[in-house]
Design an enzyme around this catalytic site. Structure first.
Site, PDB file in Angstrom:
ATOM      1  N   LYS A  53       0.836  -1.205   0.000  1.00 42.59           N
ATOM      2  CA  LYS A  53       0.000   0.000   0.000  1.00 42.59           C
ATOM      3  C   LYS A  53       0.873   1.257   0.000  1.00 42.59           C
ATOM      4  O   LYS A  53       0.612   2.198  -0.754  1.00 42.59           O
ATOM      5  CB  LYS A  53      -0.927   0.011   1.218  1.00 42.59           C
ATOM      6  CG  LYS A  53      -2.051  -0.987   1.139  1.00 42.59           C
ATOM      7  CD  LYS A  53      -2.863  -0.970   2.416  1.00 42.59           C
ATOM      8  CE  LYS A  53      -4.058  -1.879   2.294  1.00 42.59           C
ATOM      9  NZ  LYS A  53      -4.984  -1.511   1.229  1.00 42.59           N
ATOM     10  N   LYS A  78       9.518  -9.375  14.558  1.00 50.93           N
ATOM     11  CA  LYS A  78      10.177  -9.552  15.856  1.00 50.93           C
ATOM     12  C   LYS A  78      10.675 -10.981  16.002  1.00 50.93           C
ATOM     13  O   LYS A  78      10.021 -11.928  15.575  1.00 50.93           O
ATOM     14  CB  LYS A  78       9.187  -9.267  16.991  1.00 50.93           C
ATOM     15  CG  LYS A  78       9.308  -7.894  17.568  1.00 50.93           C
ATOM     16  CD  LYS A  78       8.608  -7.846  18.917  1.00 50.93           C
ATOM     17  CE  LYS A  78       8.445  -6.446  19.431  1.00 50.93           C
ATOM     18  NZ  LYS A  78       9.616  -5.619  19.416  1.00 50.93           N
ATOM     19  N   SER A  82      12.745 -11.740  21.359  1.00 49.59           N
ATOM     20  CA  SER A  82      12.171 -10.433  21.656  1.00 49.59           C
ATOM     21  C   SER A  82      10.715 -10.557  22.110  1.00 49.59           C
ATOM     22  O   SER A  82      10.279  -9.869  23.040  1.00 49.59           O
ATOM     23  CB  SER A  82      12.266  -9.535  20.424  1.00 49.59           C
ATOM     24  OG  SER A  82      11.748  -8.268  20.693  1.00 49.59           O
ATOM     25  N   ARG A 110       9.331   0.485   9.185  1.00 47.53           N
ATOM     26  CA  ARG A 110       9.882   1.812   9.434  1.00 47.53           C
ATOM     27  C   ARG A 110       9.865   2.543   8.100  1.00 47.53           C
ATOM     28  O   ARG A 110      10.473   2.099   7.131  1.00 47.53           O
ATOM     29  CB  ARG A 110      11.300   1.744   9.985  1.00 47.53           C
ATOM     30  CG  ARG A 110      11.910   3.142  10.148  1.00 47.53           C
ATOM     31  CD  ARG A 110      13.190   3.118  10.931  1.00 47.53           C
ATOM     32  NE  ARG A 110      12.849   2.865  12.327  1.00 47.53           N
ATOM     33  CZ  ARG A 110      13.538   2.068  13.120  1.00 47.53           C
ATOM     34  NH1 ARG A 110      14.589   1.427  12.670  1.00 47.53           N
ATOM     35  NH2 ARG A 110      13.176   1.893  14.375  1.00 47.53           N
ATOM     36  N   LYS A 145      10.669  12.144  22.572  1.00 50.04           N
ATOM     37  CA  LYS A 145      11.093  11.471  23.789  1.00 50.04           C
ATOM     38  C   LYS A 145      12.257  12.266  24.390  1.00 50.04           C
ATOM     39  O   LYS A 145      12.915  13.031  23.682  1.00 50.04           O
ATOM     40  CB  LYS A 145      11.538  10.041  23.475  1.00 50.04           C
ATOM     41  CG  LYS A 145      10.376   9.122  23.132  1.00 50.04           C
ATOM     42  CD  LYS A 145      10.851   7.692  23.013  1.00 50.04           C
ATOM     43  CE  LYS A 145       9.669   6.762  22.854  1.00 50.04           C
ATOM     44  NZ  LYS A 145      10.060   5.365  22.895  1.00 50.04           N
ATOM     45  N   SER A 147      15.135  11.478  24.952  1.00 53.78           N
ATOM     46  CA  SER A 147      16.377  11.193  24.222  1.00 53.78           C
ATOM     47  C   SER A 147      16.492  11.996  22.927  1.00 53.78           C
ATOM     48  O   SER A 147      17.539  12.004  22.289  1.00 53.78           O
ATOM     49  CB  SER A 147      16.444   9.706  23.887  1.00 53.78           C
ATOM     50  OG  SER A 147      15.409   9.360  22.973  1.00 53.78           O
ATOM     51  N   HIS A 153       4.327   6.804  15.622  1.00 53.18           N
ATOM     52  CA  HIS A 153       4.076   5.365  15.741  1.00 53.18           C
ATOM     53  C   HIS A 153       2.597   5.097  15.554  1.00 53.18           C
ATOM     54  O   HIS A 153       1.764   5.700  16.226  1.00 53.18           O
ATOM     55  CB  HIS A 153       4.490   4.857  17.122  1.00 53.18           C
ATOM     56  CG  HIS A 153       5.960   4.771  17.316  1.00 53.18           C
ATOM     57  ND1 HIS A 153       6.546   3.803  18.074  1.00 53.18           N
ATOM     58  CD2 HIS A 153       6.972   5.536  16.851  1.00 53.18           C
ATOM     59  CE1 HIS A 153       7.851   3.963  18.068  1.00 53.18           C
ATOM     60  NE2 HIS A 153       8.130   5.023  17.343  1.00 53.18           N
ATOM     61  N   GLU A 172       2.714  -2.638  13.163  1.00 54.53           N
ATOM     62  CA  GLU A 172       3.208  -1.366  13.698  1.00 54.53           C
ATOM     63  C   GLU A 172       3.967  -0.640  12.594  1.00 54.53           C
ATOM     64  O   GLU A 172       4.743  -1.251  11.861  1.00 54.53           O
ATOM     65  CB  GLU A 172       4.148  -1.591  14.882  1.00 54.53           C
ATOM     66  CG  GLU A 172       4.628  -0.261  15.457  1.00 54.53           C
ATOM     67  CD  GLU A 172       5.715  -0.409  16.482  1.00 54.53           C
ATOM     68  OE1 GLU A 172       5.519   0.049  17.611  1.00 54.53           O
ATOM     69  OE2 GLU A 172       6.783  -0.981  16.139  1.00 54.53           O
TER      70      GLU A 172
END
Length: 175
Positions: A53, A78, A82, A110, A145, A147, A153, A172
């Site tokens: 998509k 994953k 994990s 990602r 964040k 950091s 997300h 995700e």
């Protein structure tokens, strides 16, 4: 036409990981491995659906607007280790059913965009598709964040069509 067929499942490695993560010296039950294999295959199919998509939407933008909002896409499933760590963190038994019911990021993409504004453009055109359902959204672009990490997300559900029928799969997406 399928140009290349990937083998995503290494049963020997899955069995080894499953045994070591559970601290079980014997072979896990065949039914449990089959269930885990089906879960991974379904997650991979969900990631493929969303990836296709996104690629189609990016191509359409190139043709209509002479602009590609997506620089590139990385896909991951994953690992068993994990997933087991995540179950432990949530205080859940290490069972395939608990993975299915409680972990929404088995499959992940990602999406790296060319510009900051493209993040929200990609989100908009993806979640506006009739078969993509937005389940969860965390905006670390507007609210980074501590950091400094910035990303949007999303957890979406997309139907995956198989011989036995359609099944909704969570994926995700980090944009």
């Amino acid at each position: 036409m399928i140009l290349e067929r990937k083998s995503y499942m290494d049963f020997k490695q899955i069995a080894k990981d499953f045994r070591s993560e559970r601290g079980v010296p014997e072979e896990p039950a065949i039914a449990e491995l089959e269930q885990l294999n089906e879960l991974f295959a379904l997650a991979q199919a969900g990631a493929n659906e969303i990836g296709t998509k996104l690629e189609n939407l990016d191509s359409e933008f190139q043709v209509k607007h002479d602009h590609n909002p997506i620089h590139h896409i990385e896909e991951r499933i994953k690992s068993v280790q994990s997933l087991m760590k995540k179950l432990d963190k949530k205080g859940l038994d290490r069972k395939v059913e608990n993975i299915e019911d409680n972990i929404s990021d088995i499959a992940g993409l990602r999406v790296v965009t060319n510009y900051l504004d493209d993040i929200y453009l990609v989100e908009k055109i993806l979640v506006n598709q009739s078969d993509v359902m937005l389940l969860k959204r965390k905006d670390y672009v507007k609210n980074p964040k501590p950091s400094g990490y910035r990303s949007l997300h999303l957890v979406v559900s997309v139907p995956v069509f198989q011989a036995s029928g359609s099944q909704d799969v969570k994926v995700e997406i980090q944009i």
